[in-house]
Design a protein around this motif. Structure first.
Motif, PDB file in Angstrom:
ATOM      1  N   SER A 157     -10.344  13.442   6.947  1.00 42.50           N
ATOM      2  CA  SER A 157     -11.560  14.104   6.458  1.00 42.50           C
ATOM      3  C   SER A 157     -11.994  15.281   7.328  1.00 42.50           C
ATOM      4  O   SER A 157     -12.961  15.955   7.001  1.00 42.50           O
ATOM      5  N   ARG A 158     -11.270  15.554   8.403  1.00 42.71           N
ATOM      6  CA  ARG A 158     -11.712  16.590   9.345  1.00 42.71           C
ATOM      7  C   ARG A 158     -11.184  17.981   9.011  1.00 42.71           C
ATOM      8  O   ARG A 158     -11.618  18.963   9.614  1.00 42.71           O
ATOM      9  N   SER A 159     -10.278  18.066   8.049  1.00 44.39           N
ATOM     10  CA  SER A 159      -9.664  19.354   7.737  1.00 44.39           C
ATOM     11  C   SER A 159      -9.273  19.377   6.262  1.00 44.39           C
ATOM     12  O   SER A 159      -8.889  18.347   5.698  1.00 44.39           O
ATOM     13  N   ASP A 194      -3.362  24.118  14.293  1.00 39.15           N
ATOM     14  CA  ASP A 194      -3.047  24.152  15.727  1.00 39.15           C
ATOM     15  C   ASP A 194      -2.317  22.897  16.192  1.00 39.15           C
ATOM     16  O   ASP A 194      -2.229  22.637  17.398  1.00 39.15           O
ATOM     17  N   ARG A 195      -1.786  22.122  15.239  1.00 41.19           N
ATOM     18  CA  ARG A 195      -1.049  20.900  15.576  1.00 41.19           C
ATOM     19  C   ARG A 195       0.318  20.925  14.902  1.00 41.19           C
ATOM     20  O   ARG A 195       0.545  21.710  13.981  1.00 41.19           O
ATOM     21  N   PRO A 196       1.253  20.081  15.365  1.00 43.79           N
ATOM     22  CA  PRO A 196       2.577  20.044  14.724  1.00 43.79           C
ATOM     23  C   PRO A 196       2.457  19.767  13.233  1.00 43.79           C
ATOM     24  O   PRO A 196       1.680  18.910  12.809  1.00 43.79           O
ATOM     25  N   ASP A 197       3.195  20.516  12.438  1.00 44.37           N
ATOM     26  CA  ASP A 197       3.132  20.374  10.987  1.00 44.37           C
ATOM     27  C   ASP A 197       3.728  19.039  10.552  1.00 44.37           C
ATOM     28  O   ASP A 197       4.886  18.738  10.887  1.00 44.37           O
TER      29      ASP A 197
END
Length: 281
Positions: free
Chosen positions: A44-46, A52-55
Motif C-alpha cells: 500500500s506504500r507505492s 529505488d529498490r530492486p525490480d
C-alpha cells in the motif's frame, strides 16, 4: 500423495484505492480456472514497484501485478523489459460510463454543506483547502492540474494542500470536513461510500473529470505463454458466470475487457506529461 500445483505469485499495489478483498476474489477465479495455487502480496506504500529498490520482475519474484496507470506509464517510459501488459482490464460502473468502457474517472467531491453555499462548479472552489492522494496520481492530482490549466488557472488556485496518502483518506477528509474538497478515484468512491457513515450521503460529486486510462494488469515476461493466455481467458469470461458476476458487482466491476498499450498514449500521455507541474508553486 496430494497433487503438486503450480503457484502464481501476485502483488497488488492498488490498496487501499481498492479493497484487498477484490484481489482475493480475482485470485479465487484464477485458482479455479488455472488449477493452481496463488499467493498475494499487498503493498500500500507505492502505486507500483519502488523505483529505488530492486525490480521484483527482473528478480523473478513476481508473476503478475495490479498497479496504478501512473506507475505503469513510468515503467513504460523506463523501458523495463522484465514485464509486459496483460491484454485485459476491469470495467467499473460509473454514472457517466454508460457505454461500459474500460477506464476510470476523477470525481471532484465536496461536503453537502459546501454545496449549500452556492458551490456548483470546480472554479467555485478557488482558495479552498484541497485533499489529494499524492502528486503522481492521475485522478488525484494530474488531471486536476490539467483541467485548471485549460480553464486559465494554475497552482495558485488552491488554498491549503493536504496530502492524504490515499483516495480513501481524501474522501474521509471531506466527509469529516478536514478538507473542503478532493479529487478521488471514481472506483474508490463507488465502493467506499457504502462503508461510510450514513452511506456517505454527505459527500457530493461536484464534477467528474476524465476518462483516464484503464488499470493495467502486468505479467512477468518469463511467465509461460499458455499461463498468460489462461489468465486473460478466465478474466474475460467472468461475467458469463452469474456467481462470479454477482461477487464482482459488489466492487463495482461489470466485466473485464481487452486492453492494449495504445490506450496509454495520446490523451493519457498528455495527462502524464504534467509531471513538471506541481500543486504548490
Amino acid at each position: 500423495m496430494s497433487q503438486t500445483k503450480p503457484e502464481l505469485r501476485v502483488v497488488t499495489y492498488m490498496c487501499p484505492t481498492h479493497p484487498v478483498q477484490l484481489y482475493e476474489l480475482i485470485l479465487e477465479v484464477l485458482e479455479e480456472a488455472l488449477n493452481c495455487h496463488t499467493t498475494l502480496q499487498y503493498e500500500s506504500r507505492s502505486p507500483g514497484p519502488f523505483p529505488d529498490r530492486p525490480d521484483p520482475f527482473s528478480a523473478n519474484k513476481v508473476d503478475l501485478a495490479f498497479m496504478a496507470a501512473s506507475a505503469y506509464m513510468s515503467i513504460r517510459e523506463n523501458k523495463n523489459a522484465a514485464l509486459e501488459l496483460l491484454p485485459v482490464t476491469p470495467v467499473f460502473a460509473h454514472q457517466i460510463n454508460v457505454e461500459n468502457k474500460p477506464g476510470y474517472f476523477s470525481d471532484i467531491i465536496v461536503h453537502s454543506d459546501k454545496k449549500a453555499h452556492n458551490v456548483n462548479t470546480l472554479l467555485d472552489l478557488r482558495g479552498c483547502n484541497f485533499a489529494y492522494s499524492d502528486e503522481e496520481s492521475l485522478s488525484g492530482s494530474k488531471i486536476v492540474l490539467r483541467t485548471l490549466k485549460e480553464k486559465g488557472e494554475n497552482a495558485s488556485f488552491f488554498g491549503s494542500l493536504l496530502r492524504s496518502g490515499s483516495h480513501l483518506a481524501s474522501a474521509q477528509m471531506v466527509l469529516s470536513k478536514q478538507a473542503e474538497w478532493a479529487a478521488v478515484d471514481s472506483t474508490t468512491l463507488l465502493y467506499s461510500k457504502n462503508h461510510m457513515y450514513d452511506g456517505g450521503k454527505d459527500i457530493i460529486t461536484l464534477e467528474t473529470l476524465g476518462r483516464l486510462p484503464p488499470y493495467p494488469i502486468v505479467v512477468n515476461t518469463n511467465l509461460p505463454g499458455e499461463i498468460k493466455e489462461s489468465v486473460v481467458h478466465a478474466l474475460l469470461h467472468i461475467h458469463e458466470k452469474p456467481e462470479w458476476k454477482n461477487k464482482f458487482a459488489k466492487f463495482g466491476i461489470i466485466k473485464f475487457e481487452h486492453n492494449s498499450d495504445a490506450v496509454y498514449d495520446g490523451p493519457a500521455a498528455q495527462v502524464w506529461a504534467i509531471s513538471g507541474e506541481k500543486l504548490n508553486i
